[in-house]
Design a protein around this motif. Structure first.
Motif, mmCIF file in Angstrom:
data_model
loop_
_atom_site.group_PDB
_atom_site.id
_atom_site.type_symbol
_atom_site.label_atom_id
_atom_site.label_comp_id
_atom_site.label_asym_id
_atom_site.label_seq_id
_atom_site.Cartn_x
_atom_site.Cartn_y
_atom_site.Cartn_z
ATOM 1 N N ALA A 48 7.130 2.169 9.399
ATOM 2 C CA ALA A 48 5.949 1.511 8.847
ATOM 3 C C ALA A 48 4.721 2.380 9.068
ATOM 4 O O ALA A 48 3.852 2.502 8.187
ATOM 5 N N LYS A 49 4.644 2.996 10.239
ATOM 6 C CA LYS A 49 3.533 3.912 10.519
ATOM 7 C C LYS A 49 3.562 5.106 9.565
ATOM 8 O O LYS A 49 2.515 5.580 9.112
ATOM 9 N N ALA A 50 4.765 5.592 9.282
ATOM 10 C CA ALA A 50 4.899 6.743 8.380
ATOM 11 C C ALA A 50 4.369 6.409 6.991
ATOM 12 O O ALA A 50 3.677 7.220 6.358
ATOM 13 N N TYR A 51 4.675 5.214 6.500
ATOM 14 C CA TYR A 51 4.171 4.809 5.181
ATOM 15 C C TYR A 51 2.647 4.675 5.193
ATOM 16 O O TYR A 51 1.973 5.029 4.216
ATOM 17 N N ASN A 52 2.094 4.172 6.286
ATOM 18 C CA ASN A 52 0.638 4.062 6.391
ATOM 19 C C ASN A 52 -0.015 5.447 6.381
ATOM 20 O O ASN A 52 -1.081 5.637 5.779
ATOM 21 N N GLU A 53 0.631 6.395 7.040
ATOM 22 C CA GLU A 53 0.110 7.758 7.038
ATOM 23 C C GLU A 53 0.190 8.368 5.637
ATOM 24 O O GLU A 53 -0.696 9.131 5.224
ATOM 25 N N THR A 54 1.247 8.036 4.903
ATOM 26 C CA THR A 54 1.379 8.531 3.529
ATOM 27 C C THR A 54 0.255 8.015 2.654
ATOM 28 O O THR A 54 -0.301 8.750 1.825
ATOM 29 N N ILE A 55 -0.116 6.747 2.847
ATOM 30 C CA ILE A 55 -1.241 6.178 2.090
ATOM 31 C C ILE A 55 -2.541 6.897 2.445
ATOM 32 O O ILE A 55 -3.326 7.251 1.562
ATOM 33 N N SER A 56 -2.770 7.100 3.730
ATOM 34 C CA SER A 56 -3.993 7.780 4.169
ATOM 35 C C SER A 56 -4.073 9.201 3.615
ATOM 36 O O SER A 56 -5.125 9.655 3.170
ATOM 37 N N LYS A 57 -2.928 9.880 3.638
ATOM 38 C CA LYS A 57 -2.899 11.244 3.115
ATOM 39 C C LYS A 57 -3.217 11.268 1.623
ATOM 40 O O LYS A 57 -4.016 12.094 1.154
ATOM 41 N N ALA A 58 -2.604 10.358 0.865
ATOM 42 C CA ALA A 58 -2.847 10.305 -0.577
ATOM 43 C C ALA A 58 -4.301 9.923 -0.875
ATOM 44 O O ALA A 58 -4.909 10.437 -1.820
ATOM 45 N N LYS A 59 -4.852 9.044 -0.053
ATOM 46 C CA LYS A 59 -6.246 8.628 -0.251
ATOM 47 C C LYS A 59 -7.202 9.784 0.032
ATOM 48 O O LYS A 59 -8.210 9.969 -0.675
ATOM 49 N N ASN A 60 -6.895 10.576 1.045
ATOM 50 C CA ASN A 60 -7.751 11.725 1.390
ATOM 51 C C ASN A 60 -7.706 12.812 0.319
ATOM 52 O O ASN A 60 -8.626 13.641 0.235
#
Length: 226
Positions: A48-60
């Motif tokens: 779940a943390k990995a998916y949240n990091e993927t969202i943050s990366k895509a947003k950045n």
């Protein structure tokens, strides 16, 4: 007589309700605890943390893509001191002093809109994937929690069954020693006790496994959940 019948009927109703409550695990489910476990899983489970990091990366990537439009332009300058002779007096653009120039990369310019749309799509895809995983995670937490409650309930049943069989075996042993029952009857009571004890032990193992599985997905011990 009629009053007595009514009393018996009411008594049987209460007994039926009690038996049903003992045979159902619905009443054992604590939905407030379940919601806590789901929330903890979303916070602590590594995937779940990995998916949240993927969202943050895509947003950045969105502002980075916007700033990358500056890559289209390539500025340059040339400085020739005034006391130096002009290399080519005929060329009016070849003069002493500062000379500035700006180059535009047409290929890069044409790629930028597509890159921007791709960055936005990647961000949305990351959100959708995270949401899909979140829904699956909720189902998995519920599944593990229900299994944990099931094992708890079964342990209560097998514990009571083992105790009943133990009481029966002890009673029949007393009667066997007095010669009131046969050896086969006494041995059958011992077999029933062994079976009930084995079932209880297996259920204890199942309960521990269910507890470990639930704690693994929420990222902490059940005893530590407030």
């Amino acid at each position: 007589m009629k009053k007595l019948v009514n009393i018996i009927v009411v008594t049987l109703m209460f007994l039926s309700i009690n038996v049903y409550a003992q045979e159902s695990i619905i009443g054992e489910i604590k939905y407030a605890d379940l919601e806590k476990y789901i929330s903890l899983a979303k916070e602590n489970y590594p995937k779940a943390k990995a998916y949240n990091e993927t969202i943050s990366k895509a947003k950045n990537e969105l502002p980075i893509t916007a700033l990358s439009y500056l890559d289209i332009f390539n500025a340059s300058y040339f400085y020739r001191p005034d006391d130096r002779s002009v290399l080519d007096p005929i060329n009016p653009y070849n003069v002493n002093g500062f000379q500035f120039g700006v180059n535009v990369n047409l290929g890069t310019f044409l790629q930028k809109p597509f890159n921007a749309r791709k960055a936005k799509s990647d961000y949305k895809i990351a959100q959708y994937q995270a949401k899909e995983y979140e829904l699956g995670l909720e189902v998995e937490v519920k599944k593990r929690y229900y299994n944990y409650i099931q094992q708890l309930s079964q342990l209560k049943i097998y514990t009571a069954s083992m105790q009943d069989n133990k009481n029966t075996a002890d009673n029949l042993r007393y009667k066997f020693e007095k010669g009131e029952i046969s050896l086969d009857t006494y041995n059958q009571s011992r077999i029933n006790l062994t079976s009930a004890t084995t079932s209880k032990i297996q259920t204890e193992v199942n309960l521990l496994s269910a507890k470990d599985a639930l704690e693994e997905i929420i990222g902490m011990k059940l005893a530590d959940v407030k």
